[in-house]
Write an enzyme that holds these catalytic residues in place. Structure first.
Site, PDB file in Angstrom:
ATOM      1  N   CYS A   2       0.869  -1.180   0.000  1.00 27.31           N
ATOM      2  CA  CYS A   2       0.000   0.000   0.000  1.00 27.31           C
ATOM      3  C   CYS A   2       0.901   1.225   0.000  1.00 27.31           C
ATOM      4  O   CYS A   2       2.112   1.122   0.200  1.00 27.31           O
ATOM      5  CB  CYS A   2      -0.867   0.038   1.253  1.00 27.31           C
ATOM      6  SG  CYS A   2      -1.833  -1.449   1.492  1.00 27.31           S
ATOM      7  N   ARG A  27       1.296   1.551  -5.965  1.00 28.41           N
ATOM      8  CA  ARG A  27       1.459   0.578  -4.872  1.00 28.41           C
ATOM      9  C   ARG A  27       0.135  -0.067  -4.463  1.00 28.41           C
ATOM     10  O   ARG A  27       0.102  -0.940  -3.602  1.00 28.41           O
ATOM     11  CB  ARG A  27       2.069   1.275  -3.651  1.00 28.41           C
ATOM     12  CG  ARG A  27       3.428   1.891  -3.901  1.00 28.41           C
ATOM     13  CD  ARG A  27       3.941   2.620  -2.671  1.00 28.41           C
ATOM     14  NE  ARG A  27       4.145   1.696  -1.577  1.00 28.41           N
ATOM     15  CZ  ARG A  27       5.264   1.015  -1.369  1.00 28.41           C
ATOM     16  NH1 ARG A  27       6.290   1.166  -2.163  1.00 28.41           N
ATOM     17  NH2 ARG A  27       5.366   0.194  -0.343  1.00 28.41           N
ATOM     18  N   TRP A  71      -3.927  -1.631  -1.223  1.00 28.87           N
ATOM     19  CA  TRP A  71      -3.955  -2.852  -2.020  1.00 28.87           C
ATOM     20  C   TRP A  71      -4.335  -3.945  -1.037  1.00 28.87           C
ATOM     21  O   TRP A  71      -3.541  -4.335  -0.192  1.00 28.87           O
ATOM     22  CB  TRP A  71      -2.586  -3.099  -2.653  1.00 28.87           C
ATOM     23  CG  TRP A  71      -2.586  -4.289  -3.534  1.00 28.87           C
ATOM     24  CD1 TRP A  71      -3.072  -4.362  -4.802  1.00 28.87           C
ATOM     25  CD2 TRP A  71      -2.085  -5.586  -3.219  1.00 28.87           C
ATOM     26  NE1 TRP A  71      -2.914  -5.632  -5.277  1.00 28.87           N
ATOM     27  CE2 TRP A  71      -2.318  -6.396  -4.338  1.00 28.87           C
ATOM     28  CE3 TRP A  71      -1.475  -6.138  -2.104  1.00 28.87           C
ATOM     29  CZ2 TRP A  71      -1.952  -7.732  -4.369  1.00 28.87           C
ATOM     30  CZ3 TRP A  71      -1.115  -7.473  -2.131  1.00 28.87           C
ATOM     31  CH2 TRP A  71      -1.351  -8.255  -3.262  1.00 28.87           C
ATOM     32  N   ASN A  97       1.159   0.332   6.143  1.00 33.68           N
ATOM     33  CA  ASN A  97       1.559  -0.479   4.995  1.00 33.68           C
ATOM     34  C   ASN A  97       2.312  -1.684   5.530  1.00 33.68           C
ATOM     35  O   ASN A  97       3.310  -1.515   6.230  1.00 33.68           O
ATOM     36  CB  ASN A  97       2.454   0.332   4.055  1.00 33.68           C
ATOM     37  CG  ASN A  97       3.078  -0.553   2.983  1.00 33.68           C
ATOM     38  OD1 ASN A  97       2.453  -1.502   2.519  1.00 33.68           O
ATOM     39  ND2 ASN A  97       4.298  -0.249   2.595  1.00 33.68           N
ATOM     40  N   GLY A  98       1.838  -2.889   5.202  1.00 29.82           N
ATOM     41  CA  GLY A  98       2.507  -4.101   5.682  1.00 29.82           C
ATOM     42  C   GLY A  98       1.465  -5.133   6.063  1.00 29.82           C
ATOM     43  O   GLY A  98       0.286  -5.011   5.707  1.00 29.82           O
ATOM     44  N   GLU A 454       9.017 -21.067 -19.136  1.00 29.09           N
ATOM     45  CA  GLU A 454       8.746 -19.712 -18.655  1.00 29.09           C
ATOM     46  C   GLU A 454       9.815 -18.735 -19.160  1.00 29.09           C
ATOM     47  O   GLU A 454       9.506 -17.609 -19.544  1.00 29.09           O
ATOM     48  CB  GLU A 454       8.673 -19.707 -17.119  1.00 29.09           C
ATOM     49  CG  GLU A 454       8.453 -18.350 -16.477  1.00 29.09           C
ATOM     50  CD  GLU A 454       7.145 -17.673 -16.855  1.00 29.09           C
ATOM     51  OE1 GLU A 454       6.280 -18.294 -17.495  1.00 29.09           O
ATOM     52  OE2 GLU A 454       6.992 -16.475 -16.532  1.00 29.09           O
ATOM     53  N   LYS A 458       8.954 -15.466 -21.379  1.00 34.21           N
ATOM     54  CA  LYS A 458       9.379 -14.099 -21.032  1.00 34.21           C
ATOM     55  C   LYS A 458      10.135 -13.490 -22.200  1.00 34.21           C
ATOM     56  O   LYS A 458       9.911 -12.337 -22.561  1.00 34.21           O
ATOM     57  CB  LYS A 458      10.303 -14.086 -19.797  1.00 34.21           C
ATOM     58  CG  LYS A 458       9.673 -14.369 -18.464  1.00 34.21           C
ATOM     59  CD  LYS A 458       8.822 -13.263 -17.916  1.00 34.21           C
ATOM     60  CE  LYS A 458       7.391 -13.436 -18.314  1.00 34.21           C
ATOM     61  NZ  LYS A 458       6.528 -14.145 -17.429  1.00 34.21           N
ATOM     62  N   GLU A 461       7.731 -12.631 -25.177  1.00 28.84           N
ATOM     63  CA  GLU A 461       6.718 -11.588 -24.990  1.00 28.84           C
ATOM     64  C   GLU A 461       7.299 -10.196 -24.848  1.00 28.84           C
ATOM     65  O   GLU A 461       6.662  -9.231 -25.253  1.00 28.84           O
ATOM     66  CB  GLU A 461       5.749 -11.918 -23.842  1.00 28.84           C
ATOM     67  CG  GLU A 461       6.291 -11.789 -22.440  1.00 28.84           C
ATOM     68  CD  GLU A 461       5.221 -12.057 -21.374  1.00 28.84           C
ATOM     69  OE1 GLU A 461       5.544 -12.700 -20.372  1.00 28.84           O
ATOM     70  OE2 GLU A 461       4.068 -11.607 -21.542  1.00 28.84           O
ATOM     71  N   HIS A 477      14.056 -34.981 -31.317  1.00 31.49           N
ATOM     72  CA  HIS A 477      12.935 -35.595 -32.034  1.00 31.49           C
ATOM     73  C   HIS A 477      12.321 -34.626 -33.043  1.00 31.49           C
ATOM     74  O   HIS A 477      11.112 -34.690 -33.304  1.00 31.49           O
ATOM     75  CB  HIS A 477      11.882 -36.088 -31.026  1.00 31.49           C
ATOM     76  CG  HIS A 477      12.414 -37.141 -30.101  1.00 31.49           C
ATOM     77  ND1 HIS A 477      12.719 -38.410 -30.514  1.00 31.49           N
ATOM     78  CD2 HIS A 477      12.748 -37.093 -28.788  1.00 31.49           C
ATOM     79  CE1 HIS A 477      13.195 -39.112 -29.501  1.00 31.49           C
ATOM     80  NE2 HIS A 477      13.230 -38.325 -28.437  1.00 31.49           N
ATOM     81  N   LYS A 576      -2.595  -7.218 -19.362  1.00 33.66           N
ATOM     82  CA  LYS A 576      -2.268  -7.798 -18.056  1.00 33.66           C
ATOM     83  C   LYS A 576      -3.329  -8.804 -17.618  1.00 33.66           C
ATOM     84  O   LYS A 576      -3.037  -9.776 -16.948  1.00 33.66           O
ATOM     85  CB  LYS A 576      -2.163  -6.659 -17.037  1.00 33.66           C
ATOM     86  CG  LYS A 576      -1.698  -7.091 -15.659  1.00 33.66           C
ATOM     87  CD  LYS A 576      -0.200  -7.262 -15.612  1.00 33.66           C
ATOM     88  CE  LYS A 576       0.292  -7.965 -14.387  1.00 33.66           C
ATOM     89  NZ  LYS A 576       1.496  -8.751 -14.602  1.00 33.66           N
TER      90      LYS A 576
HETATM   91  C1  F6R Z   1       3.102 -13.870 -19.115  1.00 34.29           C
HETATM   92  C2  F6R Z   1       1.800 -13.642 -18.523  1.00 34.29           C
HETATM   93  C3  F6R Z   1       0.645 -14.426 -19.024  1.00 34.29           C
HETATM   94  C4  F6R Z   1      -0.307 -14.790 -17.869  1.00 34.29           C
HETATM   95  C5  F6R Z   1      -1.600 -15.420 -18.409  1.00 34.29           C
HETATM   96  C6  F6R Z   1      -2.503 -15.880 -17.293  1.00 34.29           C
HETATM   97  O1  F6R Z   1       4.067 -13.047 -18.543  1.00 34.29           O
HETATM   98  O2  F6R Z   1       1.666 -12.825 -17.655  1.00 34.29           O
HETATM   99  O3  F6R Z   1       1.038 -15.559 -19.716  1.00 34.29           O
HETATM  100  O4  F6R Z   1       0.370 -15.680 -17.028  1.00 34.29           O
HETATM  101  O5  F6R Z   1      -2.279 -14.494 -19.198  1.00 34.29           O
HETATM  102  O6  F6R Z   1      -2.837 -14.820 -16.465  1.00 34.29           O
HETATM  103  P1  F6R Z   1      -3.413 -15.045 -15.008  1.00 34.29           P
HETATM  104  O7  F6R Z   1      -2.348 -15.621 -14.169  1.00 34.29           O
HETATM  105  O8  F6R Z   1      -3.832 -13.686 -14.558  1.00 34.29           O
HETATM  106  O9  F6R Z   1      -4.572 -15.990 -15.142  1.00 34.29           O
END
Ligand code: F6R
Length: 581
Positions: A2, A27, A71, A97-98, A454, A458, A461, A477, A576
């Site tokens: 927060c 935050r 938050w 905050n905490g 992963e 990263k 993307e 293969h 996001k």
């Molecule tokens: C990659 C990323 C996405 C999410 C995916 C699922 O960096 O952020 O691949 O992992 O869209 O999102 P959540 O976890 O919000 O269901």
């Protein structure tokens, strides 16, 4: 996470606090509140963002005030749970905050002594404890000083009372900075709200409690008067918003030790509902990075507990539901991913017990699942998941720990320190290979296979380089046909049963001309000689190596994307939270 702001001085506090909170919304922004000392305490607090609803807070009068942008961790976002919180007499106000880890026990005791609680937050216990001490001491500083030893967890606190013309602040494991102006003093979570008023600042340390007026800051630590250096902060406002980091993604990567630690501490055997304690089998539904944490969990749970784990892409599960029974876990940092929500609903319609793991309190998934576990990663602004991924792993590793009878508990306690060490690793050579590549392969075995997936996700993307993760044995293969001096392979070659076979795989890749960048452990005597670039990481337990090798790959993707001039925090075509099918 927060944001908090406090002010004592010659100007009206509310407009300064409101502007400060708007700068701290990164935050957290699910609710906000401000309290000032007029004749008595005046306050305004609401669900929602202060940047969209500041009028009533702005009208508060008084030269002393505190504010908070939230938050949520304990209690959904609503007006009652918004800070500030007040004691029973309505004369003391506090923002925090905490996380107070022992709040449930403290609340039981306070209830039995007749206190009335108005919120579901962990924070409110603090102000009632201060009320009791204030009744004895009639001194706000002494009251706070007597209360903080009773608190377990993290806190940055700002406290005011309409009986005193000062603000009392305290810190433990949550950031708190004091800005020294001309006849006025600020306190805040970071420099963002302070910078346009003064460049002179003091950063409080754990255990510090300070009494703050317009002209004086008196800091004590464990009863002794201490001084903290007065620093001149010459950052730009934009720098400060990201805490001095160039991008939110890098800031969030650096917040991972804290995110892992907070989540690990907040999740224990009592957090898990009964139906998670000894499942006969588990099915995980998730998408993207969350699917990868699910796959790591599969390896760890199957190996530690011999419990079968089935992993399903949520988007497939809903149209082709497999014959599931028992426990179904939906992993989603946003709590809003449409595919995961639908998959969980479908699992429920098959009479499965459902558990959600999410970072967002009050998100849709918690209304769908039978039970929800909230991780404590704090708000993640950058589109690419980093600290939410690590926090998901903290929950899932605790779950493995819990089901297996705490076989791995102790080693996780120090995991955040191991992650911290990785943050300073030098990846210059590896980045220069990656920036020149059109395609990159990532390979690993066992739990390092999902780490490879992963790492590749990263990289693609945020850098837009085509990258694929493979189980190391699979490359021969088919994908071997693509290997060449222009196709680097990033290999996770860590100690364990598959070390020897990984060495053989790497030699096969080298024989086909591919440059190999290997992540291995300090002191490895074989690997550095057979690869082009060796990235050593500290030799720790397998669970912790999963975390540390992952952080190397996040940093590699980040620095490659920066070198290529990409829009790291907002990669093209992505969002996001994916709320459509
Ligand atoms: C990659 C990323 C996405 C999410 C995916 C699922 O960096 O952020 O691949 O992992 O869209 O999102 P959540 O976890 O919000 O269901």
């Amino acid at each position: 996470m927060c944001g908090i702001v406090g002010y004592v001085g010659r100007r009206d506090a509310a407009p300064l606090i409101v502007e400060g909170l708007k700068k701290l919304e990164y935050r957290g922004y699910d609710s906000f509140g401000v309290a000032t000392i007029e004749k008595g305490l005046a306050f305004d607090k609401h669900k929602g963002r202060i940047s969209e609803n500041d009028q009533s807070a702005l009208s508060l009068k008084g030269k002393i005030g505190i504010g908070h942008t939230r938050w949520a961790t304990h209690g959904v976002p609503n007006d009652a749970n918004a800070h500030p919180h007040f004691d029973c007499t309505g004369t003391i106000a506090l923002v925090h905050n905490g996380i107070i880890e022992n709040y449930a026990e403290l609340k039981r005791e306070l209830n039995s002594r007749g206190h009335t609680f108005r919120s579901e937050t962990d924070t409110e216990v603090i102000v009632h404890l201060i009320e009791e001490e204030y009744a004895k001491k009639k001194d706000l500083f002494l009251a706070v000083q007597n209360v903080v030893p009773k608190l377990e967890g993290s806190y940055a606190l700002l406290v005011i009372s309409n009986n005193e013309e000062r603000m009392i602040v305290a810190r433990n494991a949550s950031p708190l900075v004091i800005g020294i102006g001309d006849g006025e003093t600020f306190a805040a979570s970071d420099m963002t709200p302070i910078l346009e008023h003064t460049e002179r600042a003091m950063f409080l340390e754990d255990g510090d409690i300070a009494s703050i007026s317009g002209n004086e800051v008196a800091i004590y630590n464990h009863g002794s008067r201490v001084t903290r250096p007065l620093e001149l902060i010459d950052w730009s406002l934009e720098d400060v918003k990201k805490g001095g980091f160039a991008h939110f993604m890098l800031k969030e990567i650096y917040e991972q030790p804290q995110a892992f630690y907070n989540t690990l501490r907040a999740v224990n055997s009592e957090t898990f509902p009964d139906f998670v304690h000894n499942p006969a089998s588990v099915t995980v539904v998730a998408c993207g990075s969350s699917y990868h944490t699910g796959l790591i969990f599969k390896y760890l749970l199957e190996e530690s507990c011999r419990i079968p784990v089935r992993l399903e892409f949520a988007s497939e599960f809903k149209y082709y539901p497999p014959p599931v029974e028992g426990l179904v876990i939906g992993i989603t940092q946003s709590g809003e991913t449409a595919d995961t929500l639908i998959a969980l609903k479908q699992a429920k319609s098959h009479n499965c017990r459902t558990l959600a793991i999410t970072n967002i309190l009050g998100s849709s998934v918690s209304r769908v699942a039978d039970a929800t576990i909230f991780m404590r990663a704090g708000p993640e602004i950058s589109v690419a998941a980093t600290k939410s991924f690590i926090a998901q792993l903290a929950v899932l590793m605790q779950m493995v720990n819990n089901i297996s009878g705490r076989k791995c508990g102790d080693m996780l306690i120090h995991a955040h320190q191991a992650i911290e060490e990785i943050l300073l690793i030098d990846l210059t050579n590896a980045v220069s290979v990656c920036t020149g590549a059109k395609d990159i392969f990532y390979v690993g075995r066992g739990p390092f296979y999902p780490v490879a997936l992963e790492g590749a996700l990263k990289m693609k993307e945020i850098s837009y380089i085509h990258a694929e993760g493979y189980a190391a044995g699979e490359l021969k293969h088919g994908p071997f046909a693509l290997l060449s001096p222009e196709t680097p392979v990033i290999a996770l070659c860590l100690p364990g049963d598959t070390y020897g076979v990984m060495i053989s795989n790497i030699k096969e890749m080298k024989a086909r001309g591919a440059p190999v960048i290997a992540i291995g452990c300090d002191g490895d005597s074989e690997l550095p000689d057979i690869v082009d670039i060796f990235i050593p990481i500290p030799r720790t337990s397998p669970f912790v190596l999963v975390l540390t090798s992952l952080v190397v790959l996040q940093l590699l993707a980040y620095y490659t994307a920066v070198a290529l001039g990409r829009d790291v925090d907002k990669p093209r075509n992505l969002a996001k939270s994916v709320t459509v099918e």
